[in-house]
Design a protein around this motif. Structure first.
Motif, PDB file in Angstrom:
ATOM      1  N   GLY A   1     -84.137  -1.339 101.323  1.00  0.00           N
ATOM      2  CA  GLY A   1     -83.419  -0.312 100.576  1.00  0.00           C
ATOM      3  C   GLY A   1     -84.266   0.316  99.466  1.00  0.00           C
ATOM      4  N   ASN A   2     -83.596   0.929  98.503  1.00  0.00           N
ATOM      5  CA  ASN A   2     -84.281   1.565  97.375  1.00  0.00           C
ATOM      6  C   ASN A   2     -84.524   0.557  96.255  1.00  0.00           C
ATOM      7  OD1 ASN A   2     -83.929   4.363  98.460  1.00  0.00           O
ATOM      8  ND2 ASN A   2     -81.756   3.840  98.170  1.00  0.00           N
ATOM      9  N   TYR A   3     -85.591   0.789  95.499  1.00  0.00           N
ATOM     10  CA  TYR A   3     -85.880  -0.004  94.283  1.00  0.00           C
ATOM     11  C   TYR A   3     -85.988  -1.502  94.572  1.00  0.00           C
ATOM     12  CZ  TYR A   3     -83.667   4.347  92.857  1.00  0.00           C
ATOM     13  OH  TYR A   3     -83.325   5.657  92.761  1.00  0.00           O
ATOM     14  N   CYS A   4     -86.587  -1.832  95.699  1.00  0.00           N
ATOM     15  CA  CYS A   4     -86.771  -3.251  96.031  1.00  0.00           C
ATOM     16  C   CYS A   4     -88.180  -3.699  95.651  1.00  0.00           C
ATOM     17  CB  CYS A   4     -86.575  -3.471  97.538  1.00  0.00           C
ATOM     18  SG  CYS A   4     -84.861  -3.258  98.044  1.00  0.00           S
ATOM     19  N   TRP A   5     -88.310  -4.968  95.339  1.00  0.00           N
ATOM     20  CA  TRP A   5     -89.608  -5.567  95.010  1.00  0.00           C
ATOM     21  C   TRP A   5     -89.879  -6.709  95.976  1.00  0.00           C
ATOM     22  CZ3 TRP A   5     -92.367  -3.984  90.491  1.00  0.00           C
ATOM     23  CH2 TRP A   5     -91.668  -3.068  89.693  1.00  0.00           C
ATOM     24  N   ILE A   6     -91.014  -6.631  96.634  1.00  0.00           N
ATOM     25  CA  ILE A   6     -91.386  -7.686  97.587  1.00  0.00           C
ATOM     26  C   ILE A   6     -92.724  -8.248  97.108  1.00  0.00           C
ATOM     27  CG2 ILE A   6     -91.676  -8.274 100.018  1.00  0.00           C
ATOM     28  CD1 ILE A   6     -89.027  -6.805  99.526  1.00  0.00           C
ATOM     29  N   TYR A   7     -92.754  -9.535  96.832  1.00  0.00           N
ATOM     30  CA  TYR A   7     -93.931 -10.150  96.213  1.00  0.00           C
ATOM     31  C   TYR A   7     -94.902 -10.741  97.241  1.00  0.00           C
ATOM     32  CZ  TYR A   7     -92.243  -8.883  91.657  1.00  0.00           C
ATOM     33  OH  TYR A   7     -91.868  -8.139  90.568  1.00  0.00           O
ATOM     34  N   PRO A   8     -96.128 -11.129  96.798  1.00  0.00           N
ATOM     35  CA  PRO A   8     -97.206 -11.482  97.728  1.00  0.00           C
ATOM     36  C   PRO A   8     -96.869 -12.563  98.753  1.00  0.00           C
ATOM     37  CG  PRO A   8     -98.121 -11.211  95.544  1.00  0.00           C
ATOM     38  CD  PRO A   8     -96.625 -11.141  95.401  1.00  0.00           C
TER      39      PRO A   8
ATOM     40  N   MET B   1     -94.144  -3.095  97.189  1.00  0.00           N
ATOM     41  CA  MET B   1     -94.659  -4.276  97.888  1.00  0.00           C
ATOM     42  C   MET B   1     -95.954  -4.678  97.220  1.00  0.00           C
ATOM     43  SD  MET B   1     -94.179  -3.353 101.850  1.00  0.00           S
ATOM     44  CE  MET B   1     -92.828  -2.253 102.252  1.00  0.00           C
ATOM     45  N   HIS B   2     -95.991  -5.887  96.757  1.00  0.00           N
ATOM     46  CA  HIS B   2     -97.209  -6.415  96.127  1.00  0.00           C
ATOM     47  C   HIS B   2     -98.221  -6.755  97.232  1.00  0.00           C
ATOM     48  CE1 HIS B   2     -99.489  -8.377  92.966  1.00  0.00           C
ATOM     49  NE2 HIS B   2     -98.573  -8.026  92.078  1.00  0.00           N
ATOM     50  N   SER B   3     -99.305  -7.397  96.896  1.00  0.00           N
ATOM     51  CA  SER B   3    -100.377  -7.698  97.858  1.00  0.00           C
ATOM     52  C   SER B   3     -99.906  -8.560  99.027  1.00  0.00           C
ATOM     53  CB  SER B   3    -101.478  -8.507  97.173  1.00  0.00           C
ATOM     54  OG  SER B   3    -102.103  -7.769  96.172  1.00  0.00           O
ATOM     55  N   ASN B   4    -100.490  -8.296 100.196  1.00  0.00           N
ATOM     56  CA  ASN B   4    -100.435  -9.233 101.307  1.00  0.00           C
ATOM     57  C   ASN B   4     -99.017  -9.545 101.775  1.00  0.00           C
ATOM     58  OD1 ASN B   4    -101.558 -11.015 103.227  1.00  0.00           O
ATOM     59  ND2 ASN B   4    -103.167 -11.585 101.795  1.00  0.00           N
ATOM     60  N   VAL B   5     -98.206  -8.519 101.826  1.00  0.00           N
ATOM     61  CA  VAL B   5     -96.860  -8.636 102.387  1.00  0.00           C
ATOM     62  C   VAL B   5     -96.950  -8.260 103.864  1.00  0.00           C
ATOM     63  CG1 VAL B   5     -94.576  -7.530 102.385  1.00  0.00           C
ATOM     64  CG2 VAL B   5     -95.667  -8.182 100.217  1.00  0.00           C
ATOM     65  N   HIS B   6     -96.237  -8.998 104.703  1.00  0.00           N
ATOM     66  CA  HIS B   6     -96.232  -8.721 106.140  1.00  0.00           C
ATOM     67  C   HIS B   6     -94.822  -8.329 106.563  1.00  0.00           C
ATOM     68  CE1 HIS B   6     -97.454  -9.435 110.405  1.00  0.00           C
ATOM     69  NE2 HIS B   6     -96.173  -9.691 110.529  1.00  0.00           N
ATOM     70  N   ILE B   7     -94.686  -7.126 107.091  1.00  0.00           N
ATOM     71  CA  ILE B   7     -93.369  -6.642 107.497  1.00  0.00           C
ATOM     72  C   ILE B   7     -93.370  -6.453 109.013  1.00  0.00           C
ATOM     73  CG2 ILE B   7     -91.662  -4.785 107.208  1.00  0.00           C
ATOM     74  CD1 ILE B   7     -92.115  -6.134 104.564  1.00  0.00           C
ATOM     75  N   GLY B   8     -92.613  -7.312 109.703  1.00  0.00           N
ATOM     76  CA  GLY B   8     -92.483  -7.191 111.151  1.00  0.00           C
ATOM     77  C   GLY B   8     -91.712  -5.927 111.537  1.00  0.00           C
ATOM     78  N   GLN B   9     -91.784  -5.577 112.802  1.00  0.00           N
ATOM     79  CA  GLN B   9     -91.099  -4.370 113.278  1.00  0.00           C
ATOM     80  C   GLN B   9     -89.576  -4.482 113.108  1.00  0.00           C
ATOM     81  OE1 GLN B   9     -92.458  -3.481 117.246  1.00  0.00           O
ATOM     82  NE2 GLN B   9     -94.512  -2.957 116.541  1.00  0.00           N
ATOM     83  N   HIS B  10     -88.967  -3.303 112.945  1.00  0.00           N
ATOM     84  CA  HIS B  10     -87.516  -3.181 112.851  1.00  0.00           C
ATOM     85  C   HIS B  10     -86.944  -3.844 111.588  1.00  0.00           C
ATOM     86  CE1 HIS B  10     -87.415  -1.187 116.665  1.00  0.00           C
ATOM     87  NE2 HIS B  10     -88.217  -2.101 117.144  1.00  0.00           N
ATOM     88  N   SER B  11     -87.690  -3.726 110.503  1.00  0.00           N
ATOM     89  CA  SER B  11     -87.199  -4.169 109.193  1.00  0.00           C
ATOM     90  C   SER B  11     -86.634  -2.974 108.430  1.00  0.00           C
ATOM     91  CB  SER B  11     -88.355  -4.773 108.375  1.00  0.00           C
ATOM     92  OG  SER B  11     -88.840  -5.943 108.993  1.00  0.00           O
ATOM     93  N   THR B  12     -85.704  -3.266 107.526  1.00  0.00           N
ATOM     94  CA  THR B  12     -85.107  -2.223 106.705  1.00  0.00           C
ATOM     95  C   THR B  12     -85.114  -2.682 105.253  1.00  0.00           C
ATOM     96  OG1 THR B  12     -83.638  -1.654 108.535  1.00  0.00           O
ATOM     97  CG2 THR B  12     -83.041  -0.785 106.363  1.00  0.00           C
TER      98      THR B  12
END
Lengths: 259, 259, 259
Positions: free
Chosen positions: C143-150, C130-141
């Protein structure tokens, strides 16, 4: 707990601050001059309450800190900075790393989420819920029972950069979903629902669902169905009451009783 | 003020740091090795100046901190972290909780807002104004007198994830409004205005107003009128001079005099 | 370095915490009850590990902190707050000012960028970035080797406000670019690429490139070419291996060998 958040380590409280009964103040927290903290409030660790305004740096000795008021029964989580010169009603809840600048008037039972950045000179009603990372530009107005979701931004300069500063207005019971932008001076009515990722550039009438960029009214909010029950979900106070004043009574009865 | 931000409580300054005259350093602030702080600068509480680079954690004893320079007359607000290895010109203004990583060259009289996240390896001109919560990826270039508004992001990887890193370039006097995204390698010309919520995927020529996702040039910036006066507002330096070097002289005369 | 991050100044460690071998804990950092920190881990300055849950404020004396586990070989940068009741596998990397609430299960070798705000009750696989400033709400899933950008946000309430909470799911190897919004309950398949500024409102099948608001599948990810070489760039593990388990072996061989 073996280790306590309220051990007094590096806690500094101005002799000119007024602290209510049964107040907890965390380690490394600083309470500056002319702050008043209501009874039964918890200020967690690493907070700054009554942060001095910019004038302080020009003359640290003669600077007079304006009055700051934190209502009773509040909980301010760690690493939050509330500037001097704002007034918060009872039952304020702050997440972590909240920043609120001067001249904010905030009603009772409001919630300001983690990383919110309130630029000051704004008025919020009662029971306003701001989720994480909301940015409120100066001269914004938010009514009662409003919900503002993450990464939503209220702007105020129609021709940047300029010296014009006209913030948005959000009416009672309205909801602004995640990643929205409110352009300078727009007015959102009461009981509106602004969909995620919308840019609101024109006024939105009461009870409208508006979506898109620019946001357009697409239907009446009372036509939106609950995904699970298929029943109408809005006006939301008829279906949701957690932490609201109509909890246990029901919204309609609460309205009839004149609140 | 009865309570002082600069009481020296837990302030730690490396003997290898160089501190100018009339500098204030706040409580709980740490100044690491090889930091140079110019005269008349204020570093508020809970800041870290010259934050050691990642190599430090591998060998804390033998690690050598690169040089960090903070120009005179700067004001760095609380909870900001400036990594070692960057140079900031005079008159830097930082909001709260700013993070700037290594190898940034920042001109004079720049302003970096609360929660900005500058990833390093970038070059900023003079009088750059970044509002709150701007994210600047590595290898970005921003000219002089640019305005970058909240939640705008500069990206640098065209096919993520990869080892390619090409940042955007913004020309002198250009404005990028709130909630914009600049795609890797795009060039925005001089005196441009990028509207709110735009995704800039192609180069934008000088003096263009570009909006949308993807952003398209829609008109010449000199056609945009001030909302109140009905007069043209751009190029903005002809109408706005607060804290700019042409303040008191006027932009045209300042240009004629060779700045 | 002359000045040390690990001088022990104001460092507080619960006697009920378990600290592995060769662990560094920074100044002003607090480790609460029932935290277990694996060997060779670095917790930088001003962090809070095992932050007490909300129940603590109701009864600070009798409150029992749930177990928190930080895997060996981790590096948590300054000003991060990890709540009690989460488990992080080996090799965790955290940026600055990260907030992770309770009941997160995070695999090994994950990276959580500066200013990320993880709301808890979520499950992340291995090697999630996860890059900077990512917001993950509750009950998220995730997987492996994922990239989440700012500035990407995972939401969970389809009819806000309500008591329904259904987070998004992201499949292995998928990439969600900058400034995206995932609506409640959407499922993104494996090896997908979600373009910047997209709002994902419907499920996306494996190997799809999806863009727009609402996001629509526009092509197969294997058709996307590398800008420099003109060769296909995806599936990205065939072209990128830095810090991945197939580094030095190659993705195909690593797959054949059963990982």
């Amino acid at each position: 707990m073996t280790l306590d958040k309220f051990s007094g380590l590096n806690t500094r409280i101005s002799p000119k601050a007024t602290i209510g009964k049964n107040v907890l103040i965390g380690d490394n927290t600083v309470i500056y001059d002319n702050v008043e903290i209501g009874d039964n409030t918890v200020i967690c660790d690493n907070c700054v309450i009554g942060e001095p305004l910019n004038a302080y740096y020009a003359d640290t000795r003669n600077y007079e800190n304006p009055r700051t008021q934190i209502g009773p029964g509040s909980l301010i989580r760690s690493y939050s900075i509330l500037y001097a010169g704002s007034v918060f009603g009872e039952g304020l809840q702050c997440g972590h790393r909240v920043t609120v600048r001067e001249n904010v008037t905030c009603g009772k039972h409001c919630s300001i989420g983690t990383l919110c950045d309130i630029q000051g000179y704004s008025v919020f009603g009662d029971y306003v819920r701001m989720h994480s990372n909301v940015h409120i530009g100066q001269h914004s107005t938010i009514g009662n029972y409003c919900w503002i979701y993450p990464y939503t931004v209220f702007t105020n300069d129609p021709t940047p950069p300029s010296d014009i500063c006209v913030g948005p207005t959000v009416g009672d019971y309205s909801i602004v979903a995640t990643h929205c932008l409110l352009l300078p001076g727009v007015t959102i009515g009461k009981h509106c629902l602004i969909g995620a990722c919308s840019m609101v550039s024109r006024d939105i009438q009461d009870y409208q669902v508006a979506i898109g960029s620019p946001a357009r009214a697409v239907k009446d909010v009372r036509e939106v169905k609950d995904r699970e029950t298929g029943e109408p979900h809005y006006p939301w106070p008829e279906r949701f009451s957690r932490n609201m004043p109509w909890d246990g009574i029901g919204y309609k009865k609460w309205l009839e009783e004149g609140q």
